[in-house]
Design a protein around this motif. Structure first.
Motif, PDB file in Angstrom:
ATOM      1  N   ASP A  73      -2.090  -0.293   2.178  1.00  0.00           N
ATOM      2  CA  ASP A  73      -3.224  -1.120   1.753  1.00  0.00           C
ATOM      3  C   ASP A  73      -4.514  -0.316   1.741  1.00  0.00           C
ATOM      4  OD1 ASP A  73      -3.590  -0.744   4.437  1.00  0.00           O
ATOM      5  OD2 ASP A  73      -3.950  -2.852   4.919  1.00  0.00           O
ATOM      6  N   CYS A  87      -9.539   0.021  -0.113  1.00  0.00           N
ATOM      7  CA  CYS A  87     -10.839   0.574   0.295  1.00  0.00           C
ATOM      8  C   CYS A  87     -11.907   0.457  -0.783  1.00  0.00           C
ATOM      9  CB  CYS A  87     -10.709   2.025   0.725  1.00  0.00           C
ATOM     10  SG  CYS A  87      -9.388   2.315   1.909  1.00  0.00           S
ATOM     11  N   GLY A 124      -3.945  -5.505  -0.485  1.00  0.00           N
ATOM     12  CA  GLY A 124      -5.342  -5.297  -0.107  1.00  0.00           C
ATOM     13  C   GLY A 124      -6.139  -4.687  -1.246  1.00  0.00           C
ATOM     14  N   GLY A 140      -6.364   2.578  12.823  1.00  0.00           N
ATOM     15  CA  GLY A 140      -6.998   2.254  11.550  1.00  0.00           C
ATOM     16  C   GLY A 140      -8.509   2.171  11.729  1.00  0.00           C
ATOM     17  N   THR A 174      -0.859   1.658  10.224  1.00  0.00           N
ATOM     18  CA  THR A 174      -2.114   1.246  10.851  1.00  0.00           C
ATOM     19  C   THR A 174      -2.081  -0.259  11.144  1.00  0.00           C
ATOM     20  OG1 THR A 174      -3.068   1.021   8.631  1.00  0.00           O
ATOM     21  CG2 THR A 174      -3.471   3.077   9.807  1.00  0.00           C
ATOM     22  N   GLY A 175      -3.097  -0.733  11.868  1.00  0.00           N
ATOM     23  CA  GLY A 175      -3.086  -2.108  12.340  1.00  0.00           C
ATOM     24  C   GLY A 175      -3.108  -3.151  11.247  1.00  0.00           C
ATOM     25  N   SER A 176      -3.731  -2.849  10.109  1.00  0.00           N
ATOM     26  CA  SER A 176      -3.821  -3.826   9.026  1.00  0.00           C
ATOM     27  C   SER A 176      -2.492  -4.035   8.302  1.00  0.00           C
ATOM     28  CB  SER A 176      -4.881  -3.381   8.017  1.00  0.00           C
ATOM     29  OG  SER A 176      -4.557  -2.102   7.489  1.00  0.00           O
ATOM     30  N   MET A 177      -1.488  -3.192   8.567  1.00  0.00           N
ATOM     31  CA  MET A 177      -0.188  -3.293   7.887  1.00  0.00           C
ATOM     32  C   MET A 177       0.834  -4.048   8.723  1.00  0.00           C
ATOM     33  SD  MET A 177      -0.121  -1.848   4.869  1.00  0.00           S
ATOM     34  CE  MET A 177       1.600  -1.410   4.645  1.00  0.00           C
ATOM     35  N   ARG A 178       0.376  -4.860   9.673  1.00  0.00           N
ATOM     36  CA  ARG A 178       1.287  -5.554  10.587  1.00  0.00           C
ATOM     37  C   ARG A 178       2.241  -6.476   9.831  1.00  0.00           C
ATOM     38  NH1 ARG A 178      -2.303  -6.694  13.595  1.00  0.00           N
ATOM     39  NH2 ARG A 178      -2.033  -5.113  15.213  1.00  0.00           N
ATOM     40  N   ASP A 179       1.748  -7.246   8.867  1.00  0.00           N
ATOM     41  CA  ASP A 179       2.615  -8.168   8.125  1.00  0.00           C
ATOM     42  C   ASP A 179       3.608  -7.421   7.237  1.00  0.00           C
ATOM     43  OD1 ASP A 179       1.241 -10.238   9.289  1.00  0.00           O
ATOM     44  OD2 ASP A 179      -0.153 -10.489   7.614  1.00  0.00           O
ATOM     45  N   CYS A 194     -10.994   3.344   6.446  1.00  0.00           N
ATOM     46  CA  CYS A 194      -9.984   2.849   5.510  1.00  0.00           C
ATOM     47  C   CYS A 194      -9.098   3.923   4.886  1.00  0.00           C
ATOM     48  CB  CYS A 194     -10.665   2.042   4.400  1.00  0.00           C
ATOM     49  SG  CYS A 194      -9.492   1.199   3.334  1.00  0.00           S
ATOM     50  N   LYS A 198       0.223 -10.636   1.473  1.00  0.00           N
ATOM     51  CA  LYS A 198       1.120  -9.713   2.162  1.00  0.00           C
ATOM     52  C   LYS A 198       2.488 -10.334   2.452  1.00  0.00           C
ATOM     53  CE  LYS A 198      -2.316  -6.776   4.455  1.00  0.00           C
ATOM     54  NZ  LYS A 198      -1.743  -5.460   4.149  1.00  0.00           N
TER      55      LYS A 198
END
Length: 512
Positions: free
Chosen positions: A164, A196, A193, A135, A74-79, A138, A221
């Motif tokens: 996360d 949720c 993270g 994403g 998902t987008g929040s896991m980019r790093d 959560c 991260k």
């Protein structure tokens, strides 16, 4: 003559060889380890590491199954994904222990995307093709991805989960744990993270513990690079597969030369009762007897506590709560063995002082029947003023229950109310329903409950007030402690007072 001597010499050599072989088989063959009574011999793998400053380690043979990566894309896991992409070549190049690799991806909605390959190029291209997107909601379908990766992996494998978010399919944790144990696969969770917040129910810790793995929490991260460096060293046989619980401990690990040694140990046989052997001429006699300890708790001494108080919001949105208190107050008073009297107080906006202290059930019912919930609209109410007046009227060592669905309009009084509660040794238990006016709530109820030694229970539905009243009935009767009040309605419905503890005693004797 010479041929005869040569023939005798050859026969003598063969006889000596046979004698040596028989002596070796009889005397030099290691005996299997014998374990004492009550133990059994078990073959286990032990990781032995020796640290070297110079020189290379001997190349170990691949003895493990698959090295797996289960990645939340998902987008929040980019790093995190960028860190995996930058280190995957390092891990693939140093691998000496695993036969192949497994890569699984997951998001919401879930689609099965699993790759298993022994070719480094295919694995590298598959991971580099991951593009984080989506994403928003959560929880993700992480356990479904773990299940599919474990099915695709070989036995005796290692899986690393990068996420996360908590699991949207946490109901699968028992079946996934059974699958991991059956395939002897260990799960290591790299969590970043907040997972949720309150929706995380400990499913990752449960799976890691059941499979023999571990969980590491990354506060930043960017620290994922240290985890990936550790995976590269572990797959090369330089460090053992015991992932530390923090980055600080992870950075202290020194690489060395590790190898897996198979060793026999004696493991205790778990048995409820030891085996009793009777001598010749005797027979075993088994008797079973049921024993119960504890029994019902004796009622506490009368007048042990002061007053049992009810502080009730009487605005229009509290009709359900007032009806539940009114219908259950009779059974609470009938079961009471601990309190001297009862204090009832109401509040609304504008605030008018209405507090009574009664001893009879009829007087309490008369006060509650006179309540007509109305008004409201502007959400904050004068709840702390109601708590203050009820505490002033109550005796020392009392218990107050506050029923409301709004935050406090007079939150400035919380410190003076807290001093009053502590001085009179009064505990405040707060029953929250509704959203408490959203951002207007400054956690004043949690502060008062913590300072006074009480608790706060949040009810998702107003019908849960009847469960709170049932708990109050048990506590007033001396069958439960007020401090045992759960914080959620789900735990409150499962609550059972302590009763008798029974077990079966087995007596084994030998008789002639």
């Amino acid at each position: 003559m010479k041929l005869k001597e040569i023939f005798l010499a050859a026969v003598l050599v063969l006889v000596c060889i046979n004698i040596a072989e028989s002596h070796k088989s009889c005397c030099c063959k290691p005996h299997p380890r014998r374990c004492p009574s009550g133990y059994r011999s078990v073959l286990v793998n032990r990781v032995v590491c020796k640290y070297r400053r110079r020189g290379r380690c001997p190349r170990p043979r691949p003895i493990l199954g698959s090295l797996g990566f289960v990645i939340d894309d998902t987008g929040s896991m980019r790093d995190d994904i960028a860190g995996v992409k930058s280190r995957i070549s390092y891990i693939l190049a140093r691998n000496r222990l695993f036969r192949d690799f497994v890569v699984a991806r997951f998001s919401d909605p879930y689609r099965r995307r699993v790759l298993r390959s022994s070719r480094s190029t295919a694995v590298r291209n598959y991971i580099n093709a991951i593009k984080p997107s989506g994403g928003g909601d959560c929880p993700e379908y992480s356990l479904s991805a773990i299940r599919d990766a474990a099915k695709a992996a070989r036995p005796n494998s290692m899986l690393y989960l990068f996420t996360d978010a908590s699991a949207k399919d946490a109901r699968l944790k028992a079946s996934v744990a059974a699958l991991l144990r059956r395939k002897r696969t260990r799960l290591y969770v790299v969590r970043s993270g907040r997972l949720c917040g309150s929706s995380y129910k400990g499913e990752y810790d449960y799976l890691a513990k059941r499979s023999g793995g571990g969980v590491i929490r990354l506060r930043n991260k960017k620290n994922v690079k240290y985890v990936l460096k550790y995976i590269g060293l572990a797959s090369a046989g330089r460090v053992p597969f015991r992932l530390p619980s923090s980055v600080k401990k992870l950075r202290r690990i020194r690489p060395g030369c590790c190898k897996i040694v198979r060793k026999r140990i004696c493991k205790r046989i778990r048995s409820h009762c030891p085996r009793v052997y009777c001598p010749r001429g005797y027979r075993r006699v088994v008797k079973r007897r049921r024993i119960c300890k504890g029994g019902p708790r004796p009622p506490p001494r009368p007048r042990r506590l002061g007053s049992l108080g009810f502080v009730i919001d009487v605005t229009g949105s509290m009709k359900t709560e007032i009806r539940a208190v009114r219908s259950s107050i009779s059974s609470v008073i009938a079961a009471n063995r601990r309190f001297r009297n009862y204090v009832l107080a109401t509040f609304s906006d504008p605030y008018k002082r209405k507090v009574v202290a009664v001893k009879r059930k009829s007087s309490a019912l008369k006060f509650l029947r006179a309540i007509r919930p109305n008004g409201g609209g502007d959400c904050p109410e004068y709840s702390l003023s109601g708590v203050r007046d009820a505490a002033r009227r109550a005796l020392s060592r009392s218990v107050l229950f506050l029923f409301m669905d709004a935050s406090a309009k007079d939150a400035r009084l919380k410190r003076s109310v807290a001093r009053l509660l502590k001085r009179k040794k009064i505990r405040l238990f707060v029953v929250k329903t509704g959203k408490l006016c959203g951002r207007a709530y400054k956690r004043e109820y949690d502060y008062l409950a913590r300072v006074s030694g009480g608790k706060v229970i949040t009810l998702p539905s107003k019908s849960g007030v009847s469960s709170v009243m049932n708990f109050m009935k048990l506590a007033a009767a001396g069958k439960a402690k007020f401090s045992a009040l759960p914080k959620t309605l789900k735990k409150l419905k499962k609550f059972r007072p302590r009763g008798r503890r029974c077990f079966t005693q087995i007596l084994i004797t030998c008789r002639r």
